[in-house]
Design a protein around this motif. Structure first.
Motif, PDB file in Angstrom:
ATOM      1  N   ARG A 323       0.850  -1.196   0.000  1.00 39.92           N
ATOM      2  CA  ARG A 323       0.000   0.000   0.000  1.00 39.92           C
ATOM      3  C   ARG A 323       0.882   1.241   0.000  1.00 39.92           C
ATOM      4  O   ARG A 323       0.426   2.349   0.233  1.00 39.92           O
ATOM      5  N   ASP A 324       2.185   1.023  -0.226  1.00 40.41           N
ATOM      6  CA  ASP A 324       3.175   2.095  -0.201  1.00 40.41           C
ATOM      7  C   ASP A 324       3.025   2.975  -1.449  1.00 40.41           C
ATOM      8  O   ASP A 324       3.006   2.473  -2.572  1.00 40.41           O
ATOM      9  N   ASP A 325       2.951   4.265  -1.216  1.00 43.86           N
ATOM     10  CA  ASP A 325       2.756   5.190  -2.320  1.00 43.86           C
ATOM     11  C   ASP A 325       3.925   5.180  -3.315  1.00 43.86           C
ATOM     12  O   ASP A 325       3.739   5.465  -4.490  1.00 43.86           O
ATOM     13  N   ARG A 326       5.127   4.854  -2.815  1.00 48.16           N
ATOM     14  CA  ARG A 326       6.260   4.802  -3.742  1.00 48.16           C
ATOM     15  C   ARG A 326       6.061   3.709  -4.788  1.00 48.16           C
ATOM     16  O   ARG A 326       6.644   3.737  -5.863  1.00 48.16           O
ATOM     17  N   PHE A 327       5.243   2.725  -4.459  1.00 44.00           N
ATOM     18  CA  PHE A 327       4.897   1.693  -5.440  1.00 44.00           C
ATOM     19  C   PHE A 327       3.691   2.131  -6.264  1.00 44.00           C
ATOM     20  O   PHE A 327       3.767   2.289  -7.476  1.00 44.00           O
ATOM     21  N   LEU A 328       2.561   2.376  -5.588  1.00 45.13           N
ATOM     22  CA  LEU A 328       1.289   2.614  -6.273  1.00 45.13           C
ATOM     23  C   LEU A 328       1.318   3.844  -7.185  1.00 45.13           C
ATOM     24  O   LEU A 328       0.759   3.822  -8.286  1.00 45.13           O
ATOM     25  N   SER A 329       2.013   4.912  -6.762  1.00 45.10           N
ATOM     26  CA  SER A 329       1.966   6.161  -7.536  1.00 45.10           C
ATOM     27  C   SER A 329       2.642   6.015  -8.894  1.00 45.10           C
ATOM     28  O   SER A 329       2.389   6.804  -9.800  1.00 45.10           O
ATOM     29  N   GLN A 330       3.480   4.996  -9.057  1.00 46.67           N
ATOM     30  CA  GLN A 330       4.192   4.839 -10.331  1.00 46.67           C
ATOM     31  C   GLN A 330       3.272   4.440 -11.492  1.00 46.67           C
ATOM     32  O   GLN A 330       3.680   4.487 -12.648  1.00 46.67           O
TER      33      GLN A 330
END
Ligand code: FA5
Ligand code: MG
Length: 449
Positions: A323-330
């Motif tokens: 749920r980490d934004d560094r993953f999802l935002s990509q």
């Protein structure tokens, strides 16, 4: 009978996608983290890489020829998952060591094929795609997680609706309409083989099986070519070191209880052949049992996570659950514009922390002579996962021996702890590892060495 962990408190009922199911204590073996995954529906989450991959794959099987089913509940009956597909009663896939059971009658589907019979019965279109989460008790490493996703596809023709009843000719006309590609696909085996990969005698003529197998292979090749052209475009955009090599695919013979002849498609990736899907000509008994005896055709099942890892170059299957934004935002915006698809840029890797544990296994009989289930490797995996969650990257059995006098078996595992999100302190890992050691004793009855 139950060789699974005691760590799972056994509730008398569980709710999955809004529906309550009674459990059965002798069978229930679903840990909380797996139960929680049933509500995530990652393949439907906008801008999630699994949702994007599903969309790319679906675009190769267009409506109205294909109808899409994307939201079927993962709780199915043993009949749907196994019996309806002709799995023999003693098939290893049915074991508690391999499958998550809610009760003797209900389980978490191990593959999307669980919906074949029902979909053939209900669906009036020529084909369908089922995309869904599937569940298997399995090893732990960077490409295995107890929950992954599959897409199942099927295409049928109706004998009673084909001009002159000439199914083979009708199927070949449909083969002509498929997108062409100019890649040489290795396919050294005959379409069917009496011993290894038989024609369904009495149901299909050789000409019909040839036509259906061709339609199946050309359809799937077209999809893989399309997926890999998107993967190549993404790589060319983002990776200056990308080595642009031509796509290589090969067909190999396979076996499934519900198709014959059967095949697997492999893709050459990173120096090795990687299996991406299984498929074949649908066993006629499945159509007959589904009340549509005039239909005949093909089916396939492909792993969505595996394709998504190739498409985005995602190095670890646990990332899909992040749920980490560094993953999802990509991936923001890609669902609405597939041409914006680009490779995943790994965030800094935190250091791994390996710890070993060795123990005497519980035997098959106790001193009192009571029968007791032997420890299964998947049980060890699950105890580790229950304690350490997604902080465990890999569990490897690295040593095994039998004591020459006592006959007792010993096993040694290396557990690699690594968070995808931060650096773990040594104290934290030591304390986690101690909890794992205790849980192995309390849940599996092993004796630490
Ligand atoms: C099946 O599940 C069959 N139901 C496929 C099928 C459908 C055959 C219809 C014929 C007709 P298998 O267990 O090989 O077969 O899995 C199919 C695909 O799912 C594999 O090729 C792979 O891409 C993916 N897959 C299987 N296990 C895993 C796993 N542990 N992690 C990620 N992907 C997996
Ligand atoms: Mg397989």
């Amino acid at each position: 009978k139950d060789s699974s962990t005691k760590a799972t408190k056994k509730p008398s009922s569980v709710t999955i996608r809004g529906q309550a199911y009674d459990t059965n204590a002798a069978w229930f073996n679903v840990p909380t983290n797996v139960l929680d995954a049933t509500s995530r529906k990652l393949h439907l989450l906008k801008d999630h890489p699994l949702q994007i991959t599903r969309q790319v794959m679906q675009s190769n099987f267009p409506a109205p020829t294909y109808r899409y089913y994307d939201d079927l509940s993962p709780a199915v009956t043993t009949h749907q998952n196994f019996d309806s597909l002709g799995f023999p009663a003693d098939h290893p896939g049915r074991a508690l060591s391999d499958t998550y059971y809610i009760s003797d009658k209900t389980l978490l589907r191990t593959h999307t094929s669980a919906h074949q019979a029902d979909t053939f019965r209900a669906d009036e279109s020529d084909g369908y795609l089922v995309s869904a989460d599937v569940y298997r008790r399995d090893a732990i490493d960077k490409s295995h997680y107890p929950v992954f996703h599959q897409m199942e596809g099927a295409r049928s023709w109706d004998r009673s609706k084909v001009p002159d009843g000439d199914v083979a000719a009708a199927v070949w006309r449909d083969v002509e309409k498929l997108p062409k590609h100019n890649i040489v696909v290795e396919d050294p085996n005959p379409t069917f083989h009496d011993e290894r990969n038989p024609l369904q005698d009495g149901h299909h003529s050789a000409a019909e099986a040839e036509a259906i197998a061709s339609h199946l292979k050309r359809s799937l090749e077209a999809m893989v070519v399309n997926v890999f052209s998107r993967a190549r475009a993404a790589a060319l955009k983002g990776d200056p070191n990308f080595v642009d090599e031509p796509l290589r695919m090969r067909w190999v013979e396979a076996y499934f209880p519900f198709t014959s002849p059967s095949y697997e498609l492999e893709v050459y990736y990173d120096g090795d052949w990687l299996e991406v899907l299984g498929c074949g000509v649908v066993k006629q008994d499945i159509y007959i049992n589904a009340g549509v005896p005039n239909k005949l055709g093909w089916a396939f099942g492909i792993g969505i996570d595996r394709i998504a890892m190739l498409l985005f170059k995602i190095p670890d299957i646990r990332l899909f659950w992040s749920r980490d934004d560094r993953f999802l935002s990509q991936f923001t915006g890609v669902s609405d514009n597939l041409d914006a698809l680009k490779r995943f840029v790994p965030f800094s890797k935190y250091p791994p922390c390996p710890k070993d544990v060795s123990f005497w296994l519980r035997g098959s009989t106790t001193e009192e002579g009571n029968a007791q289930a032997a420890t299964h490797e998947n049980d060890v995996m699950e105890v580790v996962r229950n304690v350490a969650g997604n902080v465990v990257e890999d569990v490897q059995l690295f040593d095994e021996f039998t004591h020459p006098k006592s006959g007792r078996k010993s096993a040694a595992y290396r557990i690699t702890y690594r968070s995808l999100e931060r650096t773990l302190t040594n104290d934290e890992v030591v304390s986690l590892h101690n909890k794992v050691r205790k849980a192995l004793v309390s849940d599996l009855g092993v004796e630490l060495r």
